[in-house]
Motif scaffolding. Structure first.
Motif, short mmCIF file in Angstrom:
data_model
loop_
_atom_site.label_atom_id
_atom_site.label_comp_id
_atom_site.label_asym_id
_atom_site.label_seq_id
_atom_site.Cartn_x
_atom_site.Cartn_y
_atom_site.Cartn_z
N ALA A 132 -15.71 26.17 -33.65
CA ALA A 132 -15.61 26.65 -35.03
C ALA A 132 -14.64 25.77 -35.79
O ALA A 132 -13.74 25.14 -35.21
N SER A 133 -14.80 25.74 -37.08
CA SER A 133 -13.95 24.91 -37.93
C SER A 133 -12.48 25.29 -37.76
O SER A 133 -12.14 26.47 -37.60
N PRO A 134 -11.58 24.31 -37.77
CA PRO A 134 -10.15 24.62 -37.64
C PRO A 134 -9.66 25.57 -38.74
O PRO A 134 -10.18 25.56 -39.85
N PHE A 135 -8.69 26.40 -38.39
CA PHE A 135 -8.14 27.33 -39.37
C PHE A 135 -6.83 26.82 -39.98
O PHE A 135 -6.27 27.46 -40.87
N THR A 136 -6.33 25.67 -39.50
CA THR A 136 -5.13 25.06 -40.11
C THR A 136 -5.55 23.76 -40.79
O THR A 136 -6.50 23.10 -40.37
N SER A 137 -4.80 23.42 -41.84
CA SER A 137 -5.20 22.24 -42.60
C SER A 137 -4.05 21.29 -42.94
O SER A 137 -4.27 20.28 -43.62
N LEU A 138 -2.84 21.60 -42.48
CA LEU A 138 -1.68 20.77 -42.80
C LEU A 138 -1.05 20.15 -41.57
O LEU A 138 0.11 19.75 -41.59
N GLY A 139 -1.80 20.10 -40.48
CA GLY A 139 -1.26 19.53 -39.26
C GLY A 139 -0.34 20.46 -38.52
O GLY A 139 0.44 20.01 -37.67
N GLU A 140 -0.38 21.76 -38.81
CA GLU A 140 0.51 22.71 -38.14
C GLU A 140 0.26 22.77 -36.64
O GLU A 140 1.18 23.05 -35.86
N MET A 141 -0.98 22.54 -36.22
CA MET A 141 -1.35 22.63 -34.81
C MET A 141 -2.25 21.46 -34.46
O MET A 141 -2.92 20.88 -35.34
N LYS A 142 -2.27 21.13 -33.21
CA LYS A 142 -3.19 20.10 -32.77
C LYS A 142 -4.62 20.58 -32.97
O LYS A 142 -4.96 21.72 -32.66
N GLY A 143 -5.45 19.71 -33.51
CA GLY A 143 -6.82 20.09 -33.84
C GLY A 143 -7.00 20.49 -35.28
O GLY A 143 -8.10 20.87 -35.70
N SER A 144 -5.93 20.44 -36.08
CA SER A 144 -5.99 20.82 -37.49
C SER A 144 -7.03 19.97 -38.23
O SER A 144 -7.44 18.90 -37.76
N ARG A 145 -7.45 20.43 -39.38
CA ARG A 145 -8.53 19.78 -40.12
C ARG A 145 -8.19 18.33 -40.45
O ARG A 145 -7.11 18.03 -40.95
N ASN A 146 -9.14 17.45 -40.18
CA ASN A 146 -8.95 16.05 -40.53
C ASN A 146 -10.26 15.37 -40.94
O ASN A 146 -10.37 14.16 -40.96
N GLU A 147 -11.28 16.20 -41.24
CA GLU A 147 -12.55 15.67 -41.73
C GLU A 147 -13.05 16.57 -42.84
O GLU A 147 -12.86 17.79 -42.81
N TRP A 148 -13.71 15.97 -43.83
CA TRP A 148 -14.11 16.73 -45.02
C TRP A 148 -15.08 17.85 -44.70
O TRP A 148 -15.07 18.91 -45.33
N ILE A 149 -15.92 17.66 -43.66
CA ILE A 149 -16.95 18.66 -43.38
C ILE A 149 -16.34 19.98 -42.90
O ILE A 149 -16.97 21.04 -42.99
N MET A 150 -15.12 19.95 -42.40
CA MET A 150 -14.52 21.16 -41.83
C MET A 150 -14.27 22.23 -42.89
O MET A 150 -14.25 23.42 -42.59
N GLY A 151 -14.08 21.80 -44.12
CA GLY A 151 -13.92 22.76 -45.20
C GLY A 151 -15.22 23.45 -45.56
O GLY A 151 -15.23 24.55 -46.11
N LEU A 152 -16.35 22.81 -45.22
CA LEU A 152 -17.66 23.39 -45.54
C LEU A 152 -18.19 24.26 -44.41
O LEU A 152 -19.04 25.13 -44.64
N GLN A 153 -17.69 24.03 -43.21
CA GLN A 153 -18.27 24.70 -42.04
C GLN A 153 -17.49 25.94 -41.61
O GLN A 153 -17.78 26.52 -40.57
N ASP A 154 -16.53 26.35 -42.41
CA ASP A 154 -15.73 27.52 -42.08
C ASP A 154 -16.36 28.74 -42.75
O ASP A 154 -16.40 28.84 -43.98
N ILE A 155 -16.86 29.67 -41.95
CA ILE A 155 -17.49 30.87 -42.51
C ILE A 155 -16.81 32.11 -41.91
O ILE A 155 -16.20 32.05 -40.85
N PRO A 156 -16.90 33.24 -42.59
CA PRO A 156 -16.11 34.41 -42.17
C PRO A 156 -16.57 35.05 -40.87
O PRO A 156 -15.77 35.69 -40.18
#
Length: 633
Positions: A132-156
């Protein structure tokens, strides 16, 4: 942190970078996940990789570096998700053991497509995992968002995409609980009614570091057993046995009991003891050997196609059937005593069928093997009290009916058209030559070591009967209704049980070749050396929707359409060259040929082509695809 890889955020690039020794050992939730799958007996993982799987790919490479290039479970790379799940279903169908599938976030879950329906309705134990898409986006955890598609693939609610088809869904929220969740999922998947399960996890969770001890911890699988099969009560077995023994015209309707191979000899014994005709209704596996004298045929419930025994039967035993008859087309005698046995879901509540009912005297939730054992025992104990004369009369009449069925099949197979210039064989022609070719060219000189995967759709009953399968598990269908099962299932079947078969044959029709994503299938077949024979019954399109239309509008506008192309259910006037799709997808490895429609001697052409196709698969260990052009629908 000595010996570990460190991660830091490169904010000016908007990505995460991992630094440290590329050979340093690091264990993550993904390590636990993969090792846990291997520990519970998952030998094959059918994978379609995505951006949510870095830790899984990393751990697989760690395994290869530490284990001479091997991984704990074999990874089968699948360029298409539906193909992956269908191959896993084929594996489970022939082995009885679960396989695993890995897909990519929401889009990969959606791309499982109709295979989800098939694996559910087919009651096959498959574990599906999606990242599933990462739930962090500022590098708080390893695996945090680093590709543009991850913002589109996060669903509730990612699991809601397929939840209604699953026996169990769950989120993995830590490496500390991953093993337990896997055990629970497989415990449910392998309990009646068996079926698929779905697990998912955020990327940060799968990247979570764990100690080696967490990976090496083995939880005994015996502590997580599937539910023991439910037996039939003594009272129910006695009631059913007495009804069958007292009946003048009993009938057994069997759809899926053959999913358990042990059920076949038990059903055969019951039919033999009391001379009960057996009709296979929309079967997914062989219920009784074709040559049994009380086997009266196969029906897929088209109008008027049910056995004539249905209307006159005074006792009907229904075994593992989703739809034993359609009342608006053909209904049983309203006075008949009906007994329904189902291995786990007699009211179809777990299968989530909204409208379902059979008028029955008794509904039994019982494993079909245990139930047949109990009924046989009760019959054996009571058979001396029955009317032997009535049973003997049935033996004579049903045997004659079975012999007439065989005579008609022989006649159809040998009825070649007088106008040989038409250049088009019939389906019985094709299947008769195929059966004889297998008997002549396989090492055993018989069909007993050939597996037939039947996805001929509107021609399913024709294939069932003309292939004349004898052995339990020797012919299978998906158990569902979504097209595209046959070809990927052949890959899974080969990976799971190739030692049991000399030849695997996928017979497809009504567009199911295209639904199967052949560009992926034949690439996988070459990559993992899973040769099988494909027979395409090419009627030029989809016959099923045309038949459905005629069922509702037998004399309407559509009935007067000049062709399937005009009706928009045809693929003409220039159909794809299916065999060459397979050749191209496998970079020339597969053998392919089209026959029919060229004005030649089709009997000679078909005989030679099938002989070569079978030889290519058996001797050269390559896929062979024979595109048989039929009369257009």
């Amino acid at each position: 942190m000595a010996g570990r890889t460190r991660c830091r955020s490169l904010s000016f690039l908007g990505v995460l970078s991992c630094v440290g020794s590329p050979l340093s050992s690091m264990y993550t939730t993904s390590s636990v996940f993969l090792q846990s799958l291997a520990n519970v007996g998952i030998t094959h993982i059918f994978a379609n990789w995505g951006s949510d799987h870095p830790a899984l790919l990393e751990d697989l490479q760690r395994q290869r570096s530490e284990k001479d290039g091997q991984t704990a479970s074999q990874i089968i790379t699948c360029p298409n998700e539906m193909v992956a799940l269908t191959a896993a279903q084929g594996f489970a169908q022939v082995t009885g053991k679960p396989a695993a599938v890995i897909v990519h976030v929401d889009v990969g879950s959606q791309a499982l497509a109709g295979a989800i329906h098939n694996v559910d309705r087919g009651r096959m134990p498959v574990l599906i995992y999606a990242g599933a898409s990462p739930f962090t986006s500022l590098g708080e955890m390893k695996g945090s968002r680093n590709e543009w598609i991850m913002g589109l693939q996060d669903i509730p609610d990612q699991a809601s995409i397929i939840r209604q088809y699953m026996r169990f869904t769950s989120q993995i929220e830590s490496g500390k609980v991953a093993t337990g969740i896997i055990h629970r999922a497989l415990q449910i998947a392998t309990s009646h009614p068996k079926g698929p399960v779905y697990l998912w996890a955020r990327r940060e969770v799968m990247e979570e570091e764990v100690e080696l001890s967490a990976v090496n911890t083995t939880v005994p699988l015996r502590k997580w057993p599937p539910i023991e099969p439910t037996a039939l009560s003594v009272a129910a077995a006695s009631t059913i046995a007495r009804a069958l023994l007292e009946a003048k015209s009993p009938l057994i309707v069997a759809s899926h009991p053959g999913r358990s191979k042990d059920a076949v000899p038990l059903l055969t014994h019951l039919s033999t003891q009391v001379a009960i005709p057996v009709v296979a209704v929309c079967p997914s596996a062989v219920a009784i050997p074709f040559s049994h004298p009380y086997f009266v045929g196969v029906t897929y419930l088209n109008r008027g196609s049910h056995t004539h025994h249905l209307a006159k039967a005074d006792v009907i035993l229904v075994l593992d059937s989703d739809v034993p008859w359609i009342p608006t087309l053909q209904a049983p005698n309203p006075e008949a005593r009906v007994f329904v046995l189902d291995s786990g879901d007699p009211l179809k509540t777990i299968s989530a069928v909204t409208q379902w009912h059979i008028d029955a005297e008794m509904m039994c939730n019982a494993d079909v093997v245990l139930a047949l054992e109990a009924i046989n025992a009760a019959v054996d104990a009571q058979i001396e009290t029955c009317n032997a004369g009535i049973i003997d009369e049935r033996r004579t009449s049903i045997t004659a009916e079975h012999n007439e069925l065989v005579r008609k099949l022989d006649g159809l197979e040998n009825a070649w058209r007088q106008d040989m210039h038409s250049g088009r064989p019939t389906i019985p022609n094709i299947l008769g030559v195929l059966r004889r070719t297998i008997a002549e060219q396989t090492p055993s000189r018989s069909l007993d070591k050939t597996l037939v995967l039947n996805e001929s759709v509107t021609n399913n009953p024709i294939v069932w009967q003309h292939m004349r399968t004898e052995i339990p598990g020797g012919q299978l269908t998906s158990g569902g209704s979504s097209l595209g099962w046959g070809l990927p299932a052949a890959i899974g079947a080969h990976l799971g049980a190739s030692k049991n078969y000399e030849l695997i044959v996928a017979i497809v029709g009504d567009g199911s070749f295209m639904f199967a994503v052949p560009s992926s299938v034949y690439w996988i077949a070459r990559r993992y050396e899973t040769p099988f024979l494909t027979i395409i019954l090419n009627n030029g399109g989809w016959k099923a929707p045309k038949m459905s239309m005629l069922g509702c509008h037998p004399s309407g506008y559509g009935s007067r359409a000049a062709s399937g192309v005009e009706l928009s259910v045809g693929f003409g006037p220039d159909c794809p060259d299916y065999s060459q799709i397979a050749v191209a997808a496998s970079a020339g490895w597969a053998w392919g040929k089209r026959i029919g429609g060229d004005g030649g001697n089709v009997q000679e052409e078909l005989t030679a082509a099938l002989a070569e196709a079978v030889r290519v698969v058996i001797e050269e260990r390559r896929c062979a695809v024979l595109d048989c052009v039929l009369d257009a629908l």
